[in-house]
Design an enzyme around this catalytic site. Structure first.
Site, PDB file in Angstrom:
ATOM      1  CD  GLN A 170       6.301   0.737  -2.187  1.00  0.00           C
ATOM      2  OE1 GLN A 170       5.133   0.853  -2.525  1.00  0.00           O
ATOM      3  NE2 GLN A 170       6.657   0.620  -0.923  1.00  0.00           N
ATOM      4  CG  HIS A 176       1.668   2.510  -5.824  1.00  0.00           C
ATOM      5  ND1 HIS A 176       0.923   1.530  -5.205  1.00  0.00           N
ATOM      6  CD2 HIS A 176       2.364   3.112  -4.839  1.00  0.00           C
ATOM      7  CE1 HIS A 176       1.179   1.526  -3.908  1.00  0.00           C
ATOM      8  NE2 HIS A 176       2.050   2.492  -3.664  1.00  0.00           N
ATOM      9  CG  ASN A 216      -1.714   3.258  -3.560  1.00  0.00           C
ATOM     10  OD1 ASN A 216      -2.450   2.482  -2.970  1.00  0.00           O
ATOM     11  ND2 ASN A 216      -0.653   3.793  -2.983  1.00  0.00           N
ATOM     12  CD  GLU A 217      -1.346   4.946   0.504  1.00  0.00           C
ATOM     13  OE1 GLU A 217      -1.654   4.200   1.445  1.00  0.00           O
ATOM     14  OE2 GLU A 217      -0.183   5.374   0.319  1.00  0.00           O
ATOM     15  CE1 TYR A 261       0.141  -0.439   6.101  1.00  0.00           C
ATOM     16  CE2 TYR A 261      -0.849   1.404   4.937  1.00  0.00           C
ATOM     17  CZ  TYR A 261      -0.204   0.184   4.917  1.00  0.00           C
ATOM     18  OH  TYR A 261       0.089  -0.423   3.728  1.00  0.00           O
ATOM     19  CD  GLU A 295      -0.924   0.029   0.431  1.00  0.00           C
ATOM     20  OE1 GLU A 295      -0.380   0.495   1.472  1.00  0.00           O
ATOM     21  OE2 GLU A 295      -0.659   0.426  -0.707  1.00  0.00           O
ATOM     22  CD1 TRP A 340       2.902  -2.460   2.822  1.00  0.00           C
ATOM     23  CD2 TRP A 340       2.067  -2.442   0.739  1.00  0.00           C
ATOM     24  NE1 TRP A 340       3.867  -1.958   1.996  1.00  0.00           N
ATOM     25  CE2 TRP A 340       3.379  -1.938   0.719  1.00  0.00           C
ATOM     26  CE3 TRP A 340       1.350  -2.539  -0.443  1.00  0.00           C
ATOM     27  CZ2 TRP A 340       3.983  -1.514  -0.461  1.00  0.00           C
ATOM     28  CZ3 TRP A 340       1.965  -2.106  -1.603  1.00  0.00           C
ATOM     29  CH2 TRP A 340       3.266  -1.603  -1.605  1.00  0.00           C
ATOM     30  CD  GLU A 388       7.253   0.001   2.741  1.00  0.00           C
ATOM     31  OE1 GLU A 388       6.732   1.132   2.697  1.00  0.00           O
ATOM     32  OE2 GLU A 388       6.633  -1.039   2.481  1.00  0.00           O
ATOM     33  CD1 TRP A 389       6.501   4.232  -0.299  1.00  0.00           C
ATOM     34  CD2 TRP A 389       7.447   4.847  -2.213  1.00  0.00           C
ATOM     35  NE1 TRP A 389       5.745   3.702  -1.332  1.00  0.00           N
ATOM     36  CE2 TRP A 389       6.300   4.062  -2.509  1.00  0.00           C
ATOM     37  CE3 TRP A 389       8.201   5.354  -3.278  1.00  0.00           C
ATOM     38  CZ2 TRP A 389       5.903   3.787  -3.810  1.00  0.00           C
ATOM     39  CZ3 TRP A 389       7.809   5.074  -4.579  1.00  0.00           C
ATOM     40  CH2 TRP A 389       6.669   4.294  -4.841  1.00  0.00           C
TER      41      TRP A 389
END
Length: 480
Positions: A55, A156, A200-201, A326, A383, A431, A438-439
């Site tokens: 990113q 990631h 990550n995630e 989030y 995050e 974050w 952002e992807w």
């Protein structure tokens, strides 16, 4: 993470009806009550910022780096915003001294970053790229010289494309390839880096990459999704063992995104869809990793891919739980989607137009309490933050982002409420340090404390940068 459609139902948490944080300023009486009920955070509470390699780094063809699955996806028309790529991103690969100086100015204790697997092994395995390791050597030394503790994430989302060509995470061998990669990084950086994150995630890159075509590699197949879940879990366990063996004094964990999932409506089909989505999103990684078993709905489906001894290989002792959060998710039934669940809409009037999703800090509070009770590990919030496509310098060059400050304030209060209720939270990372790629949203969403002009790559700290610096200073002084 890929921030898509966070919403929530009107259901209340334990504290009563959800607050409406964007409906106007709270009353002075409410403010006074909240202030009185929130104790200061411990002075040794850890403050940080997070980024990820793909990113921010750019330089995708420099110094021997090989292509990743995200380089491939960015070449597919219509998959990324308005067809942007991460080829340059923030050019952190060349501008890292400036970015470390910004972190020192901000005053953070820790920096969470990721290593790009295709910089270390351009084809994912076999031939090592010394220049890739040299880059992270320089970065690690500079972070430490700035008085900041490095938190290194091994994965990631940027799987080398050459491994994807061999099946990627649907190939059981990928767990071994990850262990080999982790071994090289741990041997090179483990004398200085003591805080390690395996992945990550997990659920985001597996679900969006193998069940919903929102992420690389863009496969939509139930069996591929199940294989990826199990093989990534095996890779996590192998990574924990590698770092534990090679890094004396290592503090090891993983980063999970967890968001409560609510049905879009009262129909039973929506409730069932929400329950399955919740299991895939929230449970299929932390439960086997920390409790030693898959959750009920997944256990039978994934059984064909589980070999003798696998659960012991997955459930390895770790030192902390990393949480990315989030907002909650709103789900509905849709038989045209791979698993029959789909992303739904937040209740009318609850979506904040500045950031694009509904804001429910009380769900964050409840999640922190739940994690402490369920898994019994110290929690680091790795995050939390919010986007906004309108962040831009004004005529004076300043970047005002009141929506981000409002969001962060709400979640800081929710954090303190959770800790007052017994949640064992040890640190918090925003974050993100920089606006970045952002992807699937490309560059349309700006999550940074620092504005990046993507034409000139000029960095400009936003108002939230100064706010976060003041918050950390007040905490260290023993204030709220």
């Amino acid at each position: 993470m890929e921030k898509r459609g966070f919403g929530a139902s009107p259901q209340a948490g334990p504290g009563g009806s959800p607050a409406d944080p964007w409906g106007g300023a709270p009353s002075s009486a409410h403010e006074a009550t909240m202030t009185a009920s929130l104790a200061p955070l411990p002075r040794d509470f850890l403050w940080g910022v997070s980024t990820s390699a793909y990113q921010i780094e750019g330089a995708v063809r420099d110094d021997g780096r090989g292509p990743s699955i995200w380089d491939t996806r960015c070449l597919m028309r219509g998959k990324i915003g308005t067809d942007e790529t991460g080829d340059v991103a923030c050019d952190h690969y060349h501008r890292w001294p400036e970015d470390i100086a910004l972190m020192r100015e901000l005053g953070v204790d820790a920096y969470r970053f990721s290593v790009a697997w295709p910089r270390i092994f351009p084809r994912g395995r076999g031939r090592l790229n010394p220049k890739g390791l040299d880059f992270y050597d320089r970065l690690t030394d500079a972070v430490l010289d700035a008085g900041i503790t490095p938190w290194l994430c091994l994965y990631h989302w940027d799987l080398p494309q050459a491994l994807q060509d061999l099946g990627g995470w649907t190939n059981r061998d990928c767990a071994g390839w990850f262990a080999d990669y982790a071994t090289v990084v741990a041997r090179r950086l483990g004398d200085r880096v003591k805080h390690w994150i395996t992945f990550n995630e997990f659920s985001v890159f597996t679900m969006f990459g193998f069940a919903i075509d929102w992420s690389a590699p863009g496969i939509t197949d139930r069996q591929a999704h199940l294989k990826a879940i199990h093989h990534v879990n095996l890779a996590h366990g192998a990574g924990v063992d590698v770092v534990r063996a090679l890094v004396p004094g290592a503090v090891i964990g993983a980063v999970h995104n967890r968001q409560q999932v609510f049905p879009e409506g009262e129909l039973e089909i929506h409730r069932e869809a929400a329950a399955l989505l919740s299991e895939h999103w929230n449970d299929v990684f932390p439960d086997p990793q920390l409790l030693g078993y898959y959750p009920e709905r997944t256990a039978q489906a994934i059984e064909p891919y589980v070999q003798a001894g696998d659960m012991a290989r997955i459930c390895r002792p770790v030192d902390f739980f990393g949480l990315n959060h989030y907002g909650p998710i709103f789900a509905r039934a849709d038989p045209t989607w791979t698993w029959g669940y789909a992303w739904g809409d937040a209740p009318e009037g609850r979506v904040n137009p500045e950031i694009g999703w509904a804001v429910f800090p009380e769900v964050f509070r409840d999640e922190l309490i739940t994690l402490t009770q369920r898994y019994g590990l110290p929690v680091y919030i790795t995050e939390n933050g919010c986007g906004g496509g309108t962040d831009a310098p004004d005529a004076s060059g300043a970047v005002h982002d009141p929506h981000r400050i409002a969001y962060l304030k709400l979640y800081q209060d929710a954090l303190r409420e959770a800790m007052a209720a017994g949640a064992d939270v040890r640190g918090y990372f925003v974050w993100c340090l920089l606006d970045n790629f952002e992807w699937g949203s490309g560059y349309a969403q700006r999550f940074g404390l620092v504005h990046v002009d993507y034409e000139t790559l000029k960095r400009t700290p936003k108002d939230s940068f100064a706010w976060y610096r003041a918050l950390m200073a007040a905490t260290r002084a023993g204030e709220r």
